[in-house]
Design a protein around this motif. Sequence first.
Motif, mmCIF file in Angstrom:
data_model
loop_
_atom_site.group_PDB
_atom_site.id
_atom_site.type_symbol
_atom_site.label_atom_id
_atom_site.label_comp_id
_atom_site.label_asym_id
_atom_site.label_seq_id
_atom_site.Cartn_x
_atom_site.Cartn_y
_atom_site.Cartn_z
ATOM 1 N N PHE A 1 10.639 15.462 7.547
ATOM 2 C CA PHE A 1 11.663 16.274 8.207
ATOM 3 C C PHE A 1 12.036 15.647 9.548
ATOM 4 N N GLY A 2 13.225 15.999 10.067
ATOM 5 C CA GLY A 2 13.691 15.378 11.306
ATOM 6 C C GLY A 2 13.539 16.235 12.544
ATOM 7 N N SER A 3 13.139 17.513 12.375
ATOM 8 C CA SER A 3 13.051 18.371 13.557
ATOM 9 C C SER A 3 11.594 18.649 13.908
ATOM 10 N N THR A 4 11.274 18.496 15.180
ATOM 11 C CA THR A 4 9.888 18.692 15.625
ATOM 12 C C THR A 4 9.404 20.105 15.304
ATOM 13 N N ASP A 5 10.302 21.099 15.434
ATOM 14 C CA ASP A 5 9.882 22.490 15.170
ATOM 15 C C ASP A 5 9.394 22.653 13.737
ATOM 16 N N ILE A 6 10.160 22.088 12.803
ATOM 17 C CA ILE A 6 9.756 22.215 11.390
ATOM 18 C C ILE A 6 8.530 21.347 11.119
ATOM 19 N N LEU A 7 8.491 20.161 11.712
ATOM 20 C CA LEU A 7 7.308 19.297 11.512
ATOM 21 C C LEU A 7 6.042 20.031 11.945
ATOM 22 N N LYS A 8 6.200 20.830 13.014
ATOM 23 C CA LYS A 8 5.051 21.605 13.502
ATOM 24 C C LYS A 8 4.638 22.647 12.457
ATOM 25 N N PHE B 1 0.850 -1.196 0.000
ATOM 26 C CA PHE B 1 0.000 0.000 0.000
ATOM 27 C C PHE B 1 0.879 1.236 0.000
ATOM 28 N N THR B 2 0.345 2.314 -0.518
ATOM 29 C CA THR B 2 1.058 3.580 -0.515
ATOM 30 C C THR B 2 0.047 4.711 -0.703
ATOM 31 N N THR B 3 0.182 5.860 -0.052
ATOM 32 C CA THR B 3 1.266 6.225 0.821
ATOM 33 C C THR B 3 0.769 6.387 2.247
ATOM 34 N N SER B 4 1.655 6.095 3.176
ATOM 35 C CA SER B 4 1.299 6.145 4.590
ATOM 36 C C SER B 4 1.540 7.511 5.195
ATOM 37 N N HIS B 5 0.764 7.822 6.200
ATOM 38 C CA HIS B 5 1.037 9.010 7.002
ATOM 39 C C HIS B 5 1.306 8.538 8.439
ATOM 40 N N PRO B 6 2.445 8.915 9.015
ATOM 41 C CA PRO B 6 2.805 8.400 10.343
ATOM 42 C C PRO B 6 1.752 8.703 11.411
ATOM 43 N N ARG B 7 1.067 9.811 11.264
ATOM 44 C CA ARG B 7 0.104 10.224 12.292
ATOM 45 C C ARG B 7 -1.019 9.188 12.486
ATOM 46 N N ASP B 8 -1.501 8.625 11.388
ATOM 47 C CA ASP B 8 -2.648 7.718 11.475
ATOM 48 C C ASP B 8 -2.252 6.244 11.467
ATOM 49 N N PHE B 9 -0.965 5.950 11.525
ATOM 50 C CA PHE B 9 -0.499 4.556 11.451
ATOM 51 C C PHE B 9 -0.742 3.897 12.811
ATOM 52 N N ASP B 10 -1.771 3.067 12.919
ATOM 53 C CA ASP B 10 -2.154 2.598 14.259
ATOM 54 C C ASP B 10 -1.639 1.186 14.594
ATOM 55 N N ASP B 11 -1.787 0.826 15.866
ATOM 56 C CA ASP B 11 -1.243 -0.443 16.359
ATOM 57 C C ASP B 11 -1.913 -1.646 15.695
ATOM 58 N N HIS B 12 -3.201 -1.501 15.412
ATOM 59 C CA HIS B 12 -3.906 -2.632 14.808
ATOM 60 C C HIS B 12 -3.301 -2.958 13.447
ATOM 61 N N LYS C 1 1.590 17.135 12.293
ATOM 62 C CA LYS C 1 0.826 16.630 13.443
ATOM 63 C C LYS C 1 1.469 15.426 14.127
ATOM 64 N N TYR C 2 2.806 15.334 14.031
ATOM 65 C CA TYR C 2 3.557 14.389 14.872
ATOM 66 C C TYR C 2 4.920 15.009 15.133
ATOM 67 N N SER C 3 5.577 14.518 16.168
ATOM 68 C CA SER C 3 6.907 15.023 16.486
ATOM 69 C C SER C 3 7.952 14.005 16.041
ATOM 70 N N ARG C 4 9.202 14.424 16.100
ATOM 71 C CA ARG C 4 10.304 13.492 15.797
ATOM 72 C C ARG C 4 10.204 12.274 16.707
ATOM 73 N N GLU C 5 9.920 12.539 17.989
ATOM 74 C CA GLU C 5 9.874 11.447 18.977
ATOM 75 C C GLU C 5 8.756 10.467 18.643
ATOM 76 N N HIS C 6 7.605 11.021 18.260
ATOM 77 C CA HIS C 6 6.474 10.146 17.913
ATOM 78 C C HIS C 6 6.831 9.281 16.705
ATOM 79 N N PHE C 7 7.502 9.884 15.727
ATOM 80 C CA PHE C 7 7.877 9.118 14.531
ATOM 81 C C PHE C 7 8.828 7.984 14.921
ATOM 82 N N LEU C 8 9.821 8.307 15.760
ATOM 83 C CA LEU C 8 10.802 7.286 16.133
ATOM 84 C C LEU C 8 10.150 6.168 16.955
ATOM 85 N N GLU C 9 9.189 6.564 17.766
ATOM 86 C CA GLU C 9 8.468 5.575 18.571
ATOM 87 C C GLU C 9 7.679 4.626 17.636
#
Length: 521
Positions: free
Chosen positions: A333-340, A301-312, A345-353
């Motif tokens: 992007f890799g910086s939370t400030d620019i992502l904002k 599938f393509t394309t994914s958005h990290p914000r809505d990528f859920d555990d299920h 609607k996600y941070s660097r930390e959320h993406f890495l998690e």
Amino acid sequence: MNEEQRKHQTENVKSDASSTKTEKDYSKYFQSVYIPPSLKDAKKRGKEKIAYHNDFGIEERFRGLGEGRKFYIRTYGCQMNEHDTEVMAGIFMALGYTATNSTEDADVILLNTCAIRENAENKVFGELGHLKSLKRERPDLLIGVCGCMSQEESVVNKILKTHQHVDMIFGTHNIHRLPNILHDAYMSKAMVVEVWSKEGDIIENLPRVRRGEIKGWVNIMYGCDKFCTYCIVPYTRGKERSRRPEEIIHEVRQLAAQGYKEITLLGQNVNAYGKDFDDVTYGLGDLMDELRKIDIPRIRFTTSHPRDFDDHLIEVLAKGGNLVEHIHLPVQFGSTDILKIMARKYSREHFLELVGKIKKAMPNVALTTDIIVGFPNETEEQFEETLSLVREVGFEAAYTFIYSPREGTPAAKMTDNVPMEVKKDRLQRLNALIGEYAKEAMKRYEGQIVEVLIEGESKNNPDILAGYTRRSKLVNVKAPKEVIGKIVKVKITDARSFSLNGEFIEEGVIGSEFLEGVEVE
Ligand code: 5AD
Ligand code: SF4
């Protein structure tokens, strides 16, 4: 068409009988259509319910419109556009046209365009320039512009002003209207412009001529509601609307029965699949869980958005089988400030998690991504955060882009203090880093036995066949031509930067990337 569009259309139709070529014969039903796009309208997100239709058909008066005529479609941009081209080809064939590979002997030429970056648009304007002489030689030739660029007011105005040899412009929501548009263009001296800015309902039974018989695309949803501040897509493709699961499952089953080996589910933001259903709670994870039971070797599938990528979804993908272990997950992007500022609607930390969760559930996963450099006012430190994120994730490949301002988007209004030379230098540094990780990922294949879907002859050498692994690695292999369209086992002998060379072993599905599995951290 919904009520609002009908109203919009009748309000905008200019009756221009004076410009008919054969006024006497056709004045009864001739109208020169002029419905230009509006980015302002395209931005609106209404609450009205999406209706699903199964009633597409070629009207009696359009039957045979294409008898003795040939069509040619040039496609720019993403897989969604490629798939729209398959639908338009289906409509052309239903009208009696035949396909041609050459603009020289085409009676209708369509440019299915992409608006994502300025250079994509420049290519289209360049091509329009080339087509001018063809039109001069053959005034009966019809030239049309469709796809994402048609949804932009500035583009339509520029074509009206400087590319008068274009006969028709129609939008991404008007594809099913192709018979009417062609008909109007044949009857009119004036340029036919029909671009709905508001998306229509979902039409399920549009004809399509698929480009291949091995891999097929299946739309699962249309549009995007994310409005990342740099991106034109939510304006050109309208609001998120999902196809019903039973329609998707039926289409995938049909493709499986026809012998297709690989399906790619398409959507601008597939992880938002089902969020617009108000009668059921059903998401991409649920859909994938159904699709994995269908007897077809590979589903992507393509394309994914990290914000809505859920555990299920992660849990379902981890079941493997025909769900491949490759996820394209654009980080941008890799910086939370620019992502904002990008409104991701996600941070660097959320993406890495998220990446951590995916890797834990799918130890063999290949992650690829999209990255933008040179966003307005990006600092060296912020750019370096992108580099460190690439290192942390270890993407196996990435599409990288220099930010391109898109008129009408919020980011285009930002002042930008980063000189182009700096942006280019950053892009090079990023590409060099990604190249290192890509090379390392390829190296791990040496000596492994992998599963390859053979697609055809290699581009450079017809004696060699080429295909892709489940994790989307290109493999070149000497093998009998009969295995084209089949899945085979290949022993990898040598890894190149962008491809692998191997020895053919035998036909057969492994069901995972490697015969014995390797640990990929
Ligand atoms: N400039 C540069 N790249 C862009 N993309 C989208 N909009 C822009 C823009 N304005 C990139 C994103 C997206 C990919 C399809 O194109 O990385 O994921
Ligand atoms: Fe554009 Fe963001 Fe939607 Fe992707 S998710 S299409 S980048 S607005």
